[in-house]
Design a protein around this motif. Structure first.
Motif, PDB file in Angstrom:
ATOM      1  N   ASN A 176      12.232  12.723 -10.323  1.00 58.19           N
ATOM      2  CA  ASN A 176      11.257  12.622  -9.235  1.00 58.19           C
ATOM      3  C   ASN A 176      10.282  13.794  -9.170  1.00 58.19           C
ATOM      4  N   HIS A 214       2.246  -0.361  -3.298  1.00 59.67           N
ATOM      5  CA  HIS A 214       1.856  -1.600  -3.977  1.00 59.67           C
ATOM      6  C   HIS A 214       3.004  -2.603  -4.012  1.00 59.67           C
ATOM      7  N   THR A 216       2.455   6.046  -3.601  1.00 58.35           N
ATOM      8  CA  THR A 216       1.323   5.148  -3.850  1.00 58.35           C
ATOM      9  C   THR A 216       1.803   3.897  -4.580  1.00 58.35           C
ATOM     10  N   ARG A 217       2.656   4.105  -5.586  1.00 57.98           N
ATOM     11  CA  ARG A 217       3.199   2.940  -6.295  1.00 57.98           C
ATOM     12  C   ARG A 217       4.134   2.146  -5.389  1.00 57.98           C
ATOM     13  N   HIS A 276       9.871   6.322  -6.312  1.00 60.72           N
ATOM     14  CA  HIS A 276       9.690   7.629  -5.687  1.00 60.72           C
ATOM     15  C   HIS A 276       8.230   7.885  -5.326  1.00 60.72           C
ATOM     16  N   ASN A 277       7.330   7.500  -6.196  1.00 59.35           N
ATOM     17  CA  ASN A 277       5.899   7.730  -5.959  1.00 59.35           C
ATOM     18  C   ASN A 277       5.414   6.822  -4.827  1.00 59.35           C
ATOM     19  N   LEU A 291      -7.219   4.628   1.527  1.00 63.12           N
ATOM     20  CA  LEU A 291      -6.101   5.505   1.875  1.00 63.12           C
ATOM     21  C   LEU A 291      -6.561   6.415   3.004  1.00 63.12           C
ATOM     22  N   LEU A 327     -10.439  10.283   2.127  1.00 65.18           N
ATOM     23  CA  LEU A 327      -9.002  10.264   2.437  1.00 65.18           C
ATOM     24  C   LEU A 327      -8.712  10.807   3.832  1.00 65.18           C
ATOM     25  N   LEU A 358      -1.394  10.509  -5.712  1.00 62.16           N
ATOM     26  CA  LEU A 358      -1.582  10.126  -7.113  1.00 62.16           C
ATOM     27  C   LEU A 358      -0.568   9.065  -7.510  1.00 62.16           C
ATOM     28  N   GLU A 359      -0.981   8.168  -8.374  1.00 60.48           N
ATOM     29  CA  GLU A 359      -0.040   7.155  -8.870  1.00 60.48           C
ATOM     30  C   GLU A 359       0.860   7.750  -9.947  1.00 60.48           C
ATOM     31  N   ARG A 389      10.851   4.892  -0.083  1.00 60.22           N
ATOM     32  CA  ARG A 389      11.435   5.024  -1.422  1.00 60.22           C
ATOM     33  C   ARG A 389      12.660   4.131  -1.575  1.00 60.22           C
TER      34      ARG A 389
END
Lengths: 302, 302
Positions: B87, A189, A185-186, A182-183, A216, B297, B224-225, A176
């Protein structure tokens, strides 16, 4: 294939509700190498002081770890001291004495320059990069660990080093912090755009997550009845992960999934005893049995 | 087989960084029933005020949820209002207005007394027990949710009710509070002595763990994104878990493992949209596809 590990070899003083040790062999590279040694030959690049004795050398040699790259200089070895609270979820660092580690300039002996699996432990990003410059053959896989200190203090150097590595192995807070996202998965990327093509997020008692652009993989932590000392769990995880991949010799979806499990296996054993104790007594049979228990822990049939 | 759900039906005001709703159908029993309705016929026992209109009735009827046990009385329905931080990991409760829910005395209509799968949502333990006393046939499976309030305020009543149930579905904090044991595996053994033979620990973004005296099963949260609104995720998890088991009609190791996955599937969909929105639009095909994604997963081959 052989695995090169760069990082800290230290002496630790640890206190947990289960006991206390005044001085035990520690440091990220020690945990990493001892864990990885259960899968593949390991070569260490690290620095120690003249307090590093035949006893510590014997510990590594007992696990057939190559110490050609272990530089010994006058002075004291890196010393760390910490205390855990009752629930093991908070750690108070009592002392961090860098000593000879402050002057660490990783030097690869001639016998190491053909290393095809490389793990750059948590040190200054410039020094991590200097290791890669000494390697003569294109490595099959380069992993890297870092921490909040380098993310805050040397962001440009870290960004430069990240361009040259394949797998980033960090925890969720570091993920992070590095990405401002915070996410997770994002965040992954964003990290892929920095260079690495694989992100491994260590989440302690919540397991670990591997993010690859194509898939994943998530593995829970092993539910243990007794956690005696969390020190080194993350480094042992990285050692099991990289060690398994080096032993498999191939990095693909199948081996990456297994590597996550073996990383978790090694991390879970480590915390059962104090310091490196459990890593020394571990057998291949125990490792396989626990990997099968991970399989039972997570498998289902729709 | 049909599933009986007892708990709160409410109106919620929710604010997250992704938006705001002033008044939407909510409450634990609503999320539970809507999630479970994707697997099996659901019967609700709850209380609402005269502000509960044909519109809300239509939402439940649209999912073929039996409202014979939905008591409507003069006054206002339970109202809850909350706000999430950036968050989504902290929730501030702005208002909890019990209204007619304060006088809730669960009454099973004659058509419900043969229910074989029962879920006692988070209400006063004595009221949970009163539901079981109204059931005429021995149920196949009784699940129960509770919270810190009842653990602190009515420990004796809760202990009595726990003697009569099979599956306790709570979060990690509640597990620790109920047992005074930080380690979840050891906490589970204490809970088995209280009555339940299965403990399901919901860990939010860290997944869920099922502890049975014969086996353990862990499922990670789905990465999850976009998480738009965490409200109701735990209740939707419980609904997916119990709903799948009721549809399978058998409770064994295989179905319990799948139930954990379907619980996670329903929880993961819920947080993608505001309130109950996603649960209403969900298709069986989407549920199956995400269950297969859970399989990808977590699966590995040693």
């Amino acid at each position: 294939m052989s695995l090169l590990a760069v990082g800290s070899v230290a002496f630790d003083a640890i206190e947990t509700p289960f006991g206390k040790v005044e001085r035990t062999l520690g440091g990220a590279a020690s945990y990493f190498a001892l864990a990885a040694s259960h899968f593949t030959p390991v070569r260490i690049v690290a620095i120690v002081g003249d307090d590093f004795s035949a006893k510590e050398r014997a510990i590594f040699r007992g696990r057939r770890i190559d110490l050609a790259g272990l530089e010994q200089v006058p002075g004291k070895s890196f010393f760390w001291s910490g205390r855990y609270n009752q629930n093991m979820n908070e750690r108070l660092t009592l002392a961090t004495e860098l000593n000879v580690f402050a002057g660490f300039q990783p030097k690869l002996p001639e016998s190491y320059v053909d290393s095809s699996f490389i793990f750059l432990g948590n040190i200054q990003p410039n020094l991590q990069l200097s290791v890669l410059k000494q390697v003569r053959r294109k490595p099959a896989l380069i992993g890297l660990d870092t921490m909040n200190y380098w993310i805050e203090r040397t962001p440009a150097d870290l960004r430069e080093t990240l361009k040259h590595i394949h797998v980033l192995v960090i925890n969720d807070d570091e993920t992070r912090q590095l990405t401002g996202e915070h996410n997770l998965t994002r965040a992954a990327h964003k990290i892929f755009k920095m260079g690495p093509r694989i992100l491994v997020i260590k989440r302690g008692e919540h397991g670990a997550l591997l993010v690859h652009s194509k898939f994943l993989f998530a593995v829970p932590a092993f539910p243990l009845e007794e956690v005696r000392d969390p020190t080194g769990a993350g480094d042992a995880f990285a050692g099991g992960f990289m060690g398994y991949l080096a032993s498999a010799g191939r990095v693909n979806e199948k081996t990456l999934r297994c590597a996550m499990v073996y990383g978790s296996v090694l991390g879970s054993f480590t915390v059962e005893r104090f310091g490196i104790e459990r890593l020394l007594k571990l057998t291949r049979k125990e490792i396989s049995a626990r990997a099968r228990r991970f399989s039972r822990l997570t498998s289902f049939q729709l």
